[in-house]
Design a protein around this motif. Structure first.
Motif, PDB file in Angstrom:
ATOM      1  N   THR A 185     -75.466 -62.189  66.399  1.00 10.64           N
ATOM      2  CA  THR A 185     -76.650 -61.455  66.853  1.00 10.64           C
ATOM      3  C   THR A 185     -76.637 -60.031  66.320  1.00 10.64           C
ATOM      4  O   THR A 185     -77.680 -59.514  65.876  1.00 10.64           O
ATOM      5  CB  THR A 185     -76.710 -61.416  68.391  1.00 10.64           C
ATOM      6  OG1 THR A 185     -76.686 -62.753  68.896  1.00 10.64           O
ATOM      7  CG2 THR A 185     -77.970 -60.715  68.870  1.00 10.64           C
ATOM      8  N   PHE A 186     -75.482 -59.397  66.373  1.00  5.77           N
ATOM      9  CA  PHE A 186     -75.397 -58.024  65.870  1.00  5.77           C
ATOM     10  C   PHE A 186     -75.788 -57.966  64.402  1.00  5.77           C
ATOM     11  O   PHE A 186     -76.545 -57.079  63.990  1.00  5.77           O
ATOM     12  CB  PHE A 186     -73.990 -57.458  66.058  1.00  5.77           C
ATOM     13  CG  PHE A 186     -73.846 -56.060  65.528  1.00  5.77           C
ATOM     14  CD1 PHE A 186     -74.268 -54.973  66.287  1.00  5.77           C
ATOM     15  CD2 PHE A 186     -73.315 -55.821  64.270  1.00  5.77           C
ATOM     16  CE1 PHE A 186     -74.164 -53.675  65.793  1.00  5.77           C
ATOM     17  CE2 PHE A 186     -73.207 -54.536  63.772  1.00  5.77           C
ATOM     18  CZ  PHE A 186     -73.631 -53.455  64.540  1.00  5.77           C
ATOM     19  N   LEU A 235     -77.637 -68.235  71.329  1.00 12.32           N
ATOM     20  CA  LEU A 235     -76.438 -68.559  70.558  1.00 12.32           C
ATOM     21  C   LEU A 235     -75.236 -68.786  71.468  1.00 12.32           C
ATOM     22  O   LEU A 235     -74.411 -69.682  71.216  1.00 12.32           O
ATOM     23  CB  LEU A 235     -76.135 -67.433  69.560  1.00 12.32           C
ATOM     24  CG  LEU A 235     -77.072 -67.329  68.357  1.00 12.32           C
ATOM     25  CD1 LEU A 235     -76.758 -66.075  67.545  1.00 12.32           C
ATOM     26  CD2 LEU A 235     -76.950 -68.570  67.474  1.00 12.32           C
ATOM     27  N   THR A 236     -75.130 -67.995  72.530  1.00 12.54           N
ATOM     28  CA  THR A 236     -74.019 -68.178  73.470  1.00 12.54           C
ATOM     29  C   THR A 236     -74.123 -69.539  74.142  1.00 12.54           C
ATOM     30  O   THR A 236     -73.117 -70.237  74.326  1.00 12.54           O
ATOM     31  CB  THR A 236     -74.022 -67.068  74.542  1.00 12.54           C
ATOM     32  OG1 THR A 236     -73.976 -65.790  73.908  1.00 12.54           O
ATOM     33  CG2 THR A 236     -72.803 -67.203  75.459  1.00 12.54           C
ATOM     34  N   LEU A 238     -85.783 -59.236  71.913  1.00 16.07           N
ATOM     35  CA  LEU A 238     -85.658 -60.390  71.018  1.00 16.07           C
ATOM     36  C   LEU A 238     -84.193 -60.653  70.669  1.00 16.07           C
ATOM     37  O   LEU A 238     -83.746 -61.812  70.646  1.00 16.07           O
ATOM     38  CB  LEU A 238     -86.473 -60.155  69.747  1.00 16.07           C
ATOM     39  CG  LEU A 238     -87.995 -60.194  69.908  1.00 16.07           C
ATOM     40  CD1 LEU A 238     -88.680 -59.795  68.595  1.00 16.07           C
ATOM     41  CD2 LEU A 238     -88.466 -61.571  70.351  1.00 16.07           C
ATOM     42  N   LEU A 239     -83.441 -59.587  70.404  1.00 15.62           N
ATOM     43  CA  LEU A 239     -82.019 -59.758  70.093  1.00 15.62           C
ATOM     44  C   LEU A 239     -81.252 -60.292  71.297  1.00 15.62           C
ATOM     45  O   LEU A 239     -80.340 -61.120  71.139  1.00 15.62           O
ATOM     46  CB  LEU A 239     -81.420 -58.424  69.634  1.00 15.62           C
ATOM     47  CG  LEU A 239     -81.829 -57.936  68.251  1.00 15.62           C
ATOM     48  CD1 LEU A 239     -81.243 -56.559  67.983  1.00 15.62           C
ATOM     49  CD2 LEU A 239     -81.373 -58.916  67.170  1.00 15.62           C
ATOM     50  N   PHE A 240     -81.619 -59.815  72.495  1.00 14.11           N
ATOM     51  CA  PHE A 240     -81.006 -60.352  73.710  1.00 14.11           C
ATOM     52  C   PHE A 240     -81.248 -61.858  73.800  1.00 14.11           C
ATOM     53  O   PHE A 240     -80.334 -62.629  74.126  1.00 14.11           O
ATOM     54  CB  PHE A 240     -81.583 -59.654  74.942  1.00 14.11           C
ATOM     55  CG  PHE A 240     -81.282 -60.355  76.241  1.00 14.11           C
ATOM     56  CD1 PHE A 240     -80.029 -60.255  76.825  1.00 14.11           C
ATOM     57  CD2 PHE A 240     -82.252 -61.127  76.868  1.00 14.11           C
ATOM     58  CE1 PHE A 240     -79.737 -60.914  78.011  1.00 14.11           C
ATOM     59  CE2 PHE A 240     -81.975 -61.785  78.057  1.00 14.11           C
ATOM     60  CZ  PHE A 240     -80.717 -61.677  78.632  1.00 14.11           C
ATOM     61  N   GLY A 241     -82.464 -62.288  73.503  1.00 19.51           N
ATOM     62  CA  GLY A 241     -82.767 -63.716  73.522  1.00 19.51           C
ATOM     63  C   GLY A 241     -81.972 -64.501  72.499  1.00 19.51           C
ATOM     64  O   GLY A 241     -81.485 -65.603  72.779  1.00 19.51           O
ATOM     65  N   VAL A 242     -81.811 -63.913  71.303  1.00 13.86           N
ATOM     66  CA  VAL A 242     -81.011 -64.562  70.255  1.00 13.86           C
ATOM     67  C   VAL A 242     -79.566 -64.714  70.721  1.00 13.86           C
ATOM     68  O   VAL A 242     -78.952 -65.777  70.572  1.00 13.86           O
ATOM     69  CB  VAL A 242     -81.074 -63.754  68.944  1.00 13.86           C
ATOM     70  CG1 VAL A 242     -80.049 -64.295  67.937  1.00 13.86           C
ATOM     71  CG2 VAL A 242     -82.470 -63.810  68.350  1.00 13.86           C
ATOM     72  N   SER A 243     -79.016 -63.644  71.294  1.00 19.62           N
ATOM     73  CA  SER A 243     -77.631 -63.670  71.765  1.00 19.62           C
ATOM     74  C   SER A 243     -77.440 -64.709  72.868  1.00 19.62           C
ATOM     75  O   SER A 243     -76.464 -65.480  72.856  1.00 19.62           O
ATOM     76  CB  SER A 243     -77.215 -62.288  72.275  1.00 19.62           C
ATOM     77  OG  SER A 243     -75.902 -62.309  72.780  1.00 19.62           O
ATOM     78  N   ALA A 244     -78.360 -64.744  73.829  1.00 16.43           N
ATOM     79  CA  ALA A 244     -78.259 -65.714  74.932  1.00 16.43           C
ATOM     80  C   ALA A 244     -78.346 -67.144  74.403  1.00 16.43           C
ATOM     81  O   ALA A 244     -77.586 -68.025  74.819  1.00 16.43           O
ATOM     82  CB  ALA A 244     -79.359 -65.453  75.959  1.00 16.43           C
ATOM     83  N   SER A 257     -76.723 -57.546  71.918  1.00 16.38           N
ATOM     84  CA  SER A 257     -75.815 -58.604  71.460  1.00 16.38           C
ATOM     85  C   SER A 257     -74.805 -58.978  72.533  1.00 16.38           C
ATOM     86  O   SER A 257     -74.500 -60.158  72.733  1.00 16.38           O
ATOM     87  CB  SER A 257     -75.087 -58.155  70.190  1.00 16.38           C
ATOM     88  OG  SER A 257     -75.993 -57.825  69.159  1.00 16.38           O
ATOM     89  N   VAL A 258     -74.264 -57.979  73.230  1.00 21.37           N
ATOM     90  CA  VAL A 258     -73.263 -58.233  74.270  1.00 21.37           C
ATOM     91  C   VAL A 258     -73.925 -58.742  75.551  1.00 21.37           C
ATOM     92  O   VAL A 258     -73.390 -59.626  76.226  1.00 21.37           O
ATOM     93  CB  VAL A 258     -72.447 -56.962  74.566  1.00 21.37           C
ATOM     94  CG1 VAL A 258     -71.403 -57.239  75.649  1.00 21.37           C
ATOM     95  CG2 VAL A 258     -71.765 -56.457  73.305  1.00 21.37           C
TER      96      VAL A 258
END
Length: 352
Positions: free
Chosen positions: A57-58, A23-24, A15-21, A200-201
């Motif tokens: 994200t972090f 937002l990027t 889920l965090l990976f999805g948020v980061s992608a 996040s990264v």
């Protein structure tokens, strides 16, 4: 129960990976641009706000951990101190990306201030284990050592963020290995921070590698350098893993060597060491003809090798652990000699 917990952690990370992608992707539309100049490795304007997605994200993940994780986590005071200091670094770095200031002294003062906030909240080296000497208390020496370590790693990561995917990819690999190492050593806290950082990264990295559509900027690179350095202190002193202080320097040894070697080479050459340049070993390697992809993959491979060394290190007696660095030192010295000789022949070392 263990399987259920693992599934929950994996789901949270995804889920965090999805948020980061997401937002990027949103950051691509912002007009915070990195304009090419004679010291750049790109020849077209590129959005420079990807680090905002990493930071946001972090902190989404960090907030969830703080609010809902169990009592196994580190103390609330340390959680708050890390958040305040890391947010401060990110905010000042974003201001720099927006062009509000360009003074190296201001950046350094901001980094020192953030490090002092961290130690004010008690996140500080307290003990050290060395060959022959064994384990001993650092006393007040722990405070300047912590500040130096934090500021140094913040700048080292920032300096190594110069080619597509290099810093972000190495950051992902380090997060994986540090998470595994701390988990193997019984971590109840740091390994969670590692996979939050990893997700996040990674969401940003898919837009930054193999060809960069967006850069992380100082807001990303300084935040990550600061974050990795602070997490190393937390893992050594406050996490249940009590992970060796040597692990993070080993995982980032190629970054530390490149920055230190370049600093002293330029200092002894009479060049202005505070001035921006393209004389890091990885930059010289690129100027010698290696593509962004090849240079980055080379550094990814070295990071994995150092990660394997970290797994070996935790199985060794304390008095012998420093020996693990030996092959990496030899490799980096040979690499530096080869790159510098080839660069000298091409006249690349005159860049000040």
């Amino acid at each position: 129960m263990a399987a259920l917990a693992l599934a929950n952690h994996l789901l949270f990370g995804v889920l965090l990976f999805g948020v980061s992608a997401a937002l990027t992707w949103c950051m691509l539309s912002l007009k915070i641009m990195s304009m090419p100049n004679r010291r750049s490795s790109h020849d077209q304007p590129v959005p420079n706000s990807g680090g905002v997605a990493i930071v946001l994200t972090f902190f989404v993940g960090y907030s969830v951990i703080y609010c809902f994780a169990d009592k196994a986590l580190i103390g609330s005071n340390h959680m708050i101190g890390f958040a305040v200091a890391a947010f401060g670094v990110a905010a000042i770095s974003l201001a720099d990306d927006l062009g509000h200031f360009r003074s190296f002294r201001i950046k350094l003062a901001a980094q020192f201030s953030a490090a002092l906030v961290l130690v004010a909240f008690g996140i500080v080296f307290r003990t050290m284990s060395l060959p022959i000497l064994g384990s001993f208390e650092l006393g007040w020496w722990g405070y300047p050592m912590t500040v130096f370590w934090i500021v140094a790693m913040t700048n080292i990561f920032n300096f190594m963020d110069g080619l597509d995917g290099l810093a972000g990819g190495c950051g992902v690999i380090v997060a994986i290995f540090f998470g595994v190492v701390t988990a193997l050593e019984g971590s109840h806290s740091v390994y969670i921070l590692c996979y939050v950082l990893l997700a996040s990264v990674l969401g940003f990295l898919i837009f930054n590698f193999p060809t960069a559509r967006i850069f992380m900027g100082d807001v990303g690179s300084q935040f990550l350098g600061f974050g990795f350095a602070a997490i190393a202190v937390i893992a050594a002193e406050f996490d249940t893993s009590r992970t060796s202080l040597l692990i993070m320097p080993l995982l980032f040894f190629h970054f530390i060597f490149d920055t230190t070697f370049t600093y002293f080479r330029r200092l002894f050459a009479g060049q202005n060491v505070t001035q921006a340049h393209r004389a890091h070993l990885y930059q010289l390697m690129h100027q010698l003809g290696a593509s962004h992809l090849r240079v980055s993959v080379f550094h990814f491979t070295v990071t994995v090798a150092q990660g394997i060394g970290a797994l070996v290190l935790i199985e060794m007696d304390t008095q012998y652990r420093i020996v693990v660095f030996a092959p990496y030192v030899v490799f980096q010295v040979v690499y530096a000699v080869v790159v510098c000789r080839m660069s000298s022949a091409r006249g690349l070392l005159n860049d000040s």
